[in-house]
Write a protein that holds these residues in place. Structure first.
Motif, short mmCIF file in Angstrom:
data_model
loop_
_atom_site.label_atom_id
_atom_site.label_comp_id
_atom_site.label_asym_id
_atom_site.label_seq_id
_atom_site.Cartn_x
_atom_site.Cartn_y
_atom_site.Cartn_z
N GLY A 1 1.72 -17.21 4.79
CA GLY A 1 0.89 -16.09 5.23
C GLY A 1 1.65 -14.79 5.24
N LEU A 2 2.88 -14.82 5.77
CA LEU A 2 3.70 -13.62 5.78
C LEU A 2 4.05 -13.19 4.36
CD1 LEU A 2 6.14 -14.43 8.74
CD2 LEU A 2 4.26 -12.78 8.72
N ARG A 3 4.35 -14.17 3.51
CA ARG A 3 4.66 -13.84 2.13
C ARG A 3 3.47 -13.20 1.44
NH1 ARG A 3 6.51 -18.70 -1.64
NH2 ARG A 3 4.32 -19.25 -1.27
N GLY A 4 2.27 -13.68 1.79
CA GLY A 4 1.07 -13.08 1.23
C GLY A 4 0.89 -11.64 1.67
N GLY A 5 1.21 -11.35 2.94
CA GLY A 5 1.11 -9.97 3.42
C GLY A 5 2.09 -9.06 2.72
N VAL A 6 3.33 -9.53 2.55
CA VAL A 6 4.34 -8.73 1.85
C VAL A 6 3.92 -8.50 0.40
CG1 VAL A 6 6.72 -8.70 1.04
CG2 VAL A 6 6.20 -9.47 3.37
N ARG A 7 3.37 -9.51 -0.23
CA ARG A 7 2.92 -9.38 -1.61
C ARG A 7 1.81 -8.35 -1.72
NH1 ARG A 7 0.12 -14.45 -3.92
NH2 ARG A 7 2.00 -15.39 -3.03
N ALA A 8 0.90 -8.35 -0.76
CA ALA A 8 -0.19 -7.38 -0.78
C ALA A 8 0.35 -5.95 -0.69
CB ALA A 8 -1.16 -7.65 0.36
N VAL A 9 1.38 -5.76 0.15
CA VAL A 9 1.98 -4.44 0.29
C VAL A 9 2.68 -4.04 -0.99
CG1 VAL A 9 3.79 -3.15 1.50
CG2 VAL A 9 2.20 -4.59 2.80
N ARG A 10 3.42 -4.95 -1.58
CA ARG A 10 4.17 -4.64 -2.79
C ARG A 10 3.26 -4.29 -3.96
NH1 ARG A 10 8.14 -9.49 -3.93
NH2 ARG A 10 8.47 -8.20 -5.80
N GLU A 11 2.07 -4.83 -3.97
CA GLU A 11 1.17 -4.60 -5.09
C GLU A 11 0.32 -3.35 -4.92
OE1 GLU A 11 -1.10 -8.15 -5.35
OE2 GLU A 11 0.50 -9.32 -6.35
N ASP A 12 0.41 -2.69 -3.79
CA ASP A 12 -0.40 -1.48 -3.54
C ASP A 12 0.52 -0.28 -3.46
OD1 ASP A 12 -1.95 0.62 -2.23
OD2 ASP A 12 -3.46 -0.93 -1.91
N GLU A 13 0.46 0.59 -4.45
CA GLU A 13 1.36 1.74 -4.52
C GLU A 13 1.18 2.67 -3.33
OE1 GLU A 13 2.52 5.36 -7.64
OE2 GLU A 13 0.85 4.00 -8.06
#
Length: 205
Positions: free
Chosen positions: A28-40
């Motif tokens: 879940g945390l990895r998913g949140g970090v991924r969402a942040v990384r993919e949004d400029e």
């Protein structure tokens, strides 16, 4: 300037990340970090928040030292500075929603960020406690507008299932930057003086 030029992109769907939310805290945390990384836009806001926390926010924790060592004032005036900063934050809290509707979140956040540097420089160069009080109030206002507004925009750009994680990540960046900034500014202030250090931090921002 590139950080402030937030792209006005539509909110992205998070379907691929949502699948991993129920498989454990780590995923879940990895998913949140991924969402942040993919949004400029979120990345830029986090970067700007880190700069604010490191270069501007130390004015909050260094109020007692600034009052005693630079302004040579007593506890009453130091308490007044703290109260003025808090009053600015309260005014921001009660007006930010109306201002965002009138100006738009982007203009409101960018305006607050652009004002923070000059305000901070003028504050550190204050000749007396009353001048400092007049400046720390708008500093408290712009600081809360910039940080709260940025946090809200970051959360609005992800799905409901990720907003808590994005909010936690935002708070972590803000708090880590503040701790590092106030520690370094305080240490350098003891060696070089709070005024040159504060002005240098504000100018760097």
């Amino acid at each position: 300037w590139g950080v402030l030029e937030l792209p006005e992109l539509p909110r992205r769907a998070q379907a691929p990340i949502q699948e991993g939310l129920w498989s454990g805290l780590y995923r879940g945390l990895r998913g949140g970090v991924r969402a942040v990384r993919e949004d400029e836009a979120i990345l830029r806001l986090l970067a700007m928040t880190l700069l604010i926390a490191f270069f501007i926010a130390p004015f909050i924790g260094l109020v007692p030292a600034f009052g005693a060592k630079v302004l040579h004032t007593d506890e009453r005036h130091v308490a007044g500075l703290v109260s003025c900063q808090g009053l600015g934050a309260v005014l921001a809290a009660v007006s930010i929603a109306a201002l965002a509707l009138r100006l738009g979140p982007r203009m409101l956040i960018e305006g607050a960020m652009l004002a923070m540097g000059p305000l901070a420089m003028a504050y550190w160069l204050s000749p007396g406690p009353y001048f400092a009080a007049a400046l720390i109030l708008p500093m408290g206002f712009t600081y809360l507008v910039a940080t709260t507004g940025s946090s809200s925009v970051c959360q609005s750009r992800v799905g409901p299932e990720l907003r808590g994680r994005v909010a936690s990540l935002y708070s972590s960046v803000l708090n880590a930057g503040y701790v590092a900034g106030v520690t370094l500014a305080g240490t350098l202030g003891d060696l070089l003086g709070l005024v040159p250090v504060g002005v240098a931090f504000s100018a760097s921002f």
